[in-house]
Design an enzyme around this catalytic site. Sequence first.
Site, PDB file in Angstrom:
ATOM      1  N   VAL A 161      42.259  85.477 -42.426  1.00  0.00           N
ATOM      2  CA  VAL A 161      43.476  84.744 -42.047  1.00  0.00           C
ATOM      3  C   VAL A 161      44.175  85.421 -40.868  1.00  0.00           C
ATOM      4  O   VAL A 161      44.543  84.767 -39.883  1.00  0.00           O
ATOM      5  CB  VAL A 161      44.444  84.629 -43.253  1.00  0.00           C
ATOM      6  CG1 VAL A 161      45.702  83.874 -42.857  1.00  0.00           C
ATOM      7  CG2 VAL A 161      43.760  83.945 -44.434  1.00  0.00           C
ATOM      8  N   GLY A 162      44.354  86.750 -40.957  1.00  0.00           N
ATOM      9  CA  GLY A 162      45.104  87.483 -39.926  1.00  0.00           C
ATOM     10  C   GLY A 162      44.524  87.309 -38.535  1.00  0.00           C
ATOM     11  O   GLY A 162      45.270  87.139 -37.557  1.00  0.00           O
ATOM     12  N   SER A 163      43.191  87.333 -38.418  1.00  0.00           N
ATOM     13  CA  SER A 163      42.593  87.210 -37.087  1.00  0.00           C
ATOM     14  C   SER A 163      42.880  85.832 -36.504  1.00  0.00           C
ATOM     15  O   SER A 163      43.080  85.680 -35.299  1.00  0.00           O
ATOM     16  CB  SER A 163      41.085  87.489 -37.140  1.00  0.00           C
ATOM     17  OG  SER A 163      40.474  86.619 -38.063  1.00  0.00           O
ATOM     18  N   ASP A 166      43.376  83.232 -59.196  1.00  0.00           N
ATOM     19  CA  ASP A 166      43.969  82.710 -57.964  1.00  0.00           C
ATOM     20  C   ASP A 166      44.691  81.385 -58.240  1.00  0.00           C
ATOM     21  O   ASP A 166      45.849  81.198 -57.853  1.00  0.00           O
ATOM     22  CB  ASP A 166      42.861  82.517 -56.911  1.00  0.00           C
ATOM     23  CG  ASP A 166      43.391  81.919 -55.625  1.00  0.00           C
ATOM     24  OD1 ASP A 166      43.926  82.677 -54.793  1.00  0.00           O
ATOM     25  OD2 ASP A 166      43.295  80.692 -55.457  1.00  0.00           O
ATOM     26  N   LYS A 226      48.815  80.375 -58.220  1.00  0.00           N
ATOM     27  CA  LYS A 226      49.338  79.210 -57.506  1.00  0.00           C
ATOM     28  C   LYS A 226      50.090  78.281 -58.469  1.00  0.00           C
ATOM     29  O   LYS A 226      51.132  77.724 -58.115  1.00  0.00           O
ATOM     30  CB  LYS A 226      48.197  78.466 -56.820  1.00  0.00           C
ATOM     31  CG  LYS A 226      47.611  79.255 -55.640  1.00  0.00           C
ATOM     32  CD  LYS A 226      46.256  78.718 -55.231  1.00  0.00           C
ATOM     33  CE  LYS A 226      45.715  79.417 -53.994  1.00  0.00           C
ATOM     34  NZ  LYS A 226      44.298  79.103 -53.741  1.00  0.00           N
TER      35      LYS A 226
HETATM   36  N1  LIG Z   1      40.973  83.309 -46.947  1.00  0.00           N
HETATM   37  C1  LIG Z   1      41.646  82.249 -47.332  1.00  0.00           C
HETATM   38  O1  LIG Z   1      41.136  81.121 -47.337  1.00  0.00           O
HETATM   39  C2  LIG Z   1      43.065  82.372 -47.796  1.00  0.00           C
HETATM   40  C3  LIG Z   1      43.821  81.208 -47.988  1.00  0.00           C
HETATM   41  C4  LIG Z   1      45.148  81.298 -48.431  1.00  0.00           C
HETATM   42  C5  LIG Z   1      45.696  82.534 -48.653  1.00  0.00           C
HETATM   43  N2  LIG Z   1      44.942  83.658 -48.466  1.00  0.00           N
HETATM   44  C6  LIG Z   1      45.597  84.944 -48.701  1.00  0.00           C
HETATM   45  O2  LIG Z   1      45.739  85.608 -47.467  1.00  0.00           O
HETATM   46  C7  LIG Z   1      45.668  87.010 -47.672  1.00  0.00           C
HETATM   47  C8  LIG Z   1      44.561  87.584 -46.795  1.00  0.00           C
HETATM   48  O3  LIG Z   1      43.342  86.957 -47.115  1.00  0.00           O
HETATM   49  P1  LIG Z   1      42.043  87.131 -46.184  1.00  0.00           P
HETATM   50  O4  LIG Z   1      41.079  86.124 -46.683  1.00  0.00           O
HETATM   51  O5  LIG Z   1      42.429  87.129 -44.756  1.00  0.00           O
HETATM   52  O6  LIG Z   1      41.577  88.603 -46.636  1.00  0.00           O
HETATM   53  P2  LIG Z   1      40.656  89.638 -45.854  1.00  0.00           P
HETATM   54  O7  LIG Z   1      40.127  90.578 -46.875  1.00  0.00           O
HETATM   55  O8  LIG Z   1      39.716  88.915 -44.949  1.00  0.00           O
HETATM   56  O9  LIG Z   1      41.708  90.419 -44.928  1.00  0.00           O
HETATM   57  C9  LIG Z   1      42.606  91.381 -45.405  1.00  0.00           C
HETATM   58  C10 LIG Z   1      43.053  92.256 -44.264  1.00  0.00           C
HETATM   59  O10 LIG Z   1      44.013  93.194 -44.753  1.00  0.00           O
HETATM   60  C11 LIG Z   1      43.723  94.477 -44.224  1.00  0.00           C
HETATM   61  N3  LIG Z   1      44.219  95.502 -45.126  1.00  0.00           N
HETATM   62  C12 LIG Z   1      43.809  95.808 -46.367  1.00  0.00           C
HETATM   63  N4  LIG Z   1      44.546  96.819 -46.856  1.00  0.00           N
HETATM   64  C13 LIG Z   1      45.424  97.141 -45.900  1.00  0.00           C
HETATM   65  C14 LIG Z   1      46.450  98.109 -45.786  1.00  0.00           C
HETATM   66  N5  LIG Z   1      46.683  98.928 -46.801  1.00  0.00           N
HETATM   67  N6  LIG Z   1      47.173  98.152 -44.661  1.00  0.00           N
HETATM   68  C15 LIG Z   1      46.921  97.309 -43.643  1.00  0.00           C
HETATM   69  N7  LIG Z   1      45.983  96.359 -43.676  1.00  0.00           N
HETATM   70  C16 LIG Z   1      45.242  96.303 -44.786  1.00  0.00           C
HETATM   71  C17 LIG Z   1      42.222  94.510 -44.068  1.00  0.00           C
HETATM   72  O11 LIG Z   1      41.863  95.480 -43.115  1.00  0.00           O
HETATM   73  C18 LIG Z   1      41.957  93.083 -43.585  1.00  0.00           C
HETATM   74  O12 LIG Z   1      42.167  93.048 -42.193  1.00  0.00           O
HETATM   75  C19 LIG Z   1      45.464  87.197 -49.176  1.00  0.00           C
HETATM   76  O13 LIG Z   1      46.715  87.348 -49.790  1.00  0.00           O
HETATM   77  C20 LIG Z   1      44.834  85.883 -49.601  1.00  0.00           C
HETATM   78  O14 LIG Z   1      45.068  85.598 -50.943  1.00  0.00           O
HETATM   79  C21 LIG Z   1      43.652  83.613 -48.028  1.00  0.00           C
HETATM   80  N1  LIG Z   2      40.441  82.053 -52.363  1.00  0.00           N
HETATM   81  C1  LIG Z   2      41.351  80.987 -52.196  1.00  0.00           C
HETATM   82  C2  LIG Z   2      41.910  80.959 -50.821  1.00  0.00           C
HETATM   83  C3  LIG Z   2      42.990  79.934 -50.627  1.00  0.00           C
HETATM   84  O1  LIG Z   2      44.166  80.306 -51.288  1.00  0.00           O
HETATM   85  C4  LIG Z   2      40.634  79.680 -52.486  1.00  0.00           C
HETATM   86  O2  LIG Z   2      39.396  79.672 -52.562  1.00  0.00           O
HETATM   87  O3  LIG Z   2      41.308  78.669 -52.654  1.00  0.00           O
END
Ligand SMILES: NC(=O)c1ccc[n+]([C@@H]2O[C@H](COP(=O)([O-])OP(=O)(O)OC[C@H]3O[C@@H](n4cnc5c(N)ncnc54)[C@H](O)[C@@H]3O)[C@@H](O)[C@H]2O)c1
Ligand SMILES: N[C@@H](CCO)C(=O)O
Length: 430
Positions: free
Chosen positions: A17-19, A203, A207
Site C-alpha cells: 500500500v505505502g509504495s 481481518d 473490519k
Molecule cells: N494490501 C492490501 O490489500 C491492504 C488493503 C487494506 C488495508 N491494508 C492494510 O495496510 C497496512 C499495510 O499493508 P501492506 O499490504 O502494504 O503491508 P506490507 O507488509 O506490504 O507493508 C508493510 C510496510 O511496513 C514496513 N514496516 C514494518 N515494520 C515497520 C516499522 N517498525 N517501522 C517502519 N516501517 C515498518 C515494512 O517495511 C513495509 O514497508 C496494513 O495495516 C494492512 O492491513 C492492506
Molecule cells: N488482506 C485484506 C486486505 C484488505 O483489507 C484482504 O484480503 O481483504
Amino acid sequence: MMRTRPLKVALLGCGVVGSEVARIMTTTADDLAARIGAPVELAGIAVRRAGRVRPGVPEHLITTDAEALVNRGDIDVVVEVVGGIEPSKSLLLSAFEQGASVVSANKALLAQDGTELHAAAAAAGVDLYYEAAVAGAIPLLRPLRESLAGDKVNRVLGIVNGTTNFILDKMDTTGAGYSEALEEATALGYAEADPTADVEGFDAAAKAAILAGIAFHTKVTAADVYREGITEVTAADIASAKAMGCVVKLLAICERAADGESVTARVHPAMIPLSHPLASVREAYNAVFVEAEAAGRLMFYGPGAGGSPTASAVLGDLVAVCRNKLAGATGPGDSLYTRLPAKPMDEVVTRYHVSLDVDDRAGVLAQVASVFAEHGVSIDTVRQQGRDGDASLVVVTHRATDAALSATVDKLRALDSVRDVASIMRVEGE
Ligand SMILES: NC(=O)c1ccc[n+]([C@@H]2O[C@H](COP(=O)([O-])OP(=O)(O)OC[C@H]3O[C@@H](n4cnc5c(N)ncnc54)[C@H](O)[C@@H]3O)[C@@H](O)[C@H]2O)c1
Ligand SMILES: N[C@@H](CCO)C(=O)O
Ligand code: NA
C-alpha cells in the site's frame, strides 16, 4: 487562494500500500494541491529495512527511524500503512501528541484500540481517518459516519476480505486447490503480511468490529466479534452448496437486535443462494449491504484489497484531513452514545446446513430427525445419498439459535448411528 507553505506528510510503511501512496502523491501532486488548497510534501518514509529497491520511491526520504520522523516537529499528517499493533499504536499516539492528524489503513489496530486512539486524537484536536481499513477502495466508513448520520442503521452484511473471497471464488469456479489460490492472492498483494489473519477470519472480524461500532454508535472491538475462517471449508461443502443452488462466501454480519437493546457482529463462511447479489462478487472484490430505516437497502461494491485501490482510499483521507487542517477544524470523531452491548453468538438466529455421515439402515433418519425436534430446531429439507454401508445425510434447518443448533450437534455426535458430523455451515441471504 493557494497556500504556498506545504503540508508535510510522514509516510510510515512502504510495502504494497505505502509504495502506491508514495507513487500517487508524487505523480498527482499538482491535483492534490489544487484540491486541498496547499501543496502536500512527502517529508519522509519510514521502513523496516533500508537498502531495498523501491521503484519510483525517492531514496533520500527513506528512514528506518519511524519515531524520529513522527517527532521531528514539522509533520502535519502521519500516514500509517505499516500494520499490526506495535509499533503502530505508539507511533499514532506520538503523532497526536505532536499535533499531527493521522490516516491509517490498520484495521487490526483500530478494531482493538480505536476508542483510545479516537480519544487521543480528540484531545489533541486532530483527525484520525481510516477509510482504507475496511473494504479497501470502497467508500464505506465515510458514508456510514457522515451520509447516514441522520438515519438508523439496523444491519450491515457483506464480503469484506478480498483474500478469502479470491480463494473461495477460485475453488468454486476453477476447482483450484486452497493453497494454490492463497499463493495467488498473496502474490497479487491482497493478503496480510501473515495470511492467517485473512484465512482464519481475523481481518474480517476486525473490519466487522469497526463497521458495527460506526453503524450502531457503540463500542465494538474485535474481541466482541464471533469468528470462523475458511480453513475448514472443504470441496465437499462447495459441492453441497452448488447442489442447493448456493455458493460459499465468508460473510461479516453486524446486526442490531430486534428489541434494539444490543448488537451482534459475526464472521463465518455461509452458503448464500446464487440469486443473492453477494453470490456474484468475484475475485478480491468486496460488497457490503447496509440496511437503514429510512434509506432502505444500500449496496457498496468495489475492489476490497490491493495496493492501488487501498491507496485510493488513503489518498481520499489525506485530502480530507489536509482540508480540515487548513480550515482549523476536525472531521467527525467517534460516536459511542448508544452504548449498546455486544451480544454473544449463542443468541444469534439463522439457518444451518448440517452434513452427517450415518449408518445406512432403517430408523436412522427418524433418530436424527428426533434429535433436531428435541432441541426445537425445525428441519426444512433433508437430502440422503447412500454409499457402501453408510450414507451421507444433509439437513437444512429453518431459523434456530446458535445455542439450539450446537446442542443438537452435540447430541447427534453422541449417536452410534452418526459416524461423523462432516460439516456445519450457516445459510444466509434468504
Ligand atoms: N494490501 C492490501 O490489500 C491492504 C488493503 C487494506 C488495508 N491494508 C492494510 O495496510 C497496512 C499495510 O499493508 P501492506 O499490504 O502494504 O503491508 P506490507 O507488509 O506490504 O507493508 C508493510 C510496510 O511496513 C514496513 N514496516 C514494518 N515494520 C515497520 C516499522 N517498525 N517501522 C517502519 N516501517 C515498518 C515494512 O517495511 C513495509 O514497508 C496494513 O495495516 C494492512 O492491513 C492492506
Ligand atoms: N488482506 C485484506 C486486505 C484488505 O483489507 C484482504 O484480503 O481483504
Ligand atoms: Na474503504
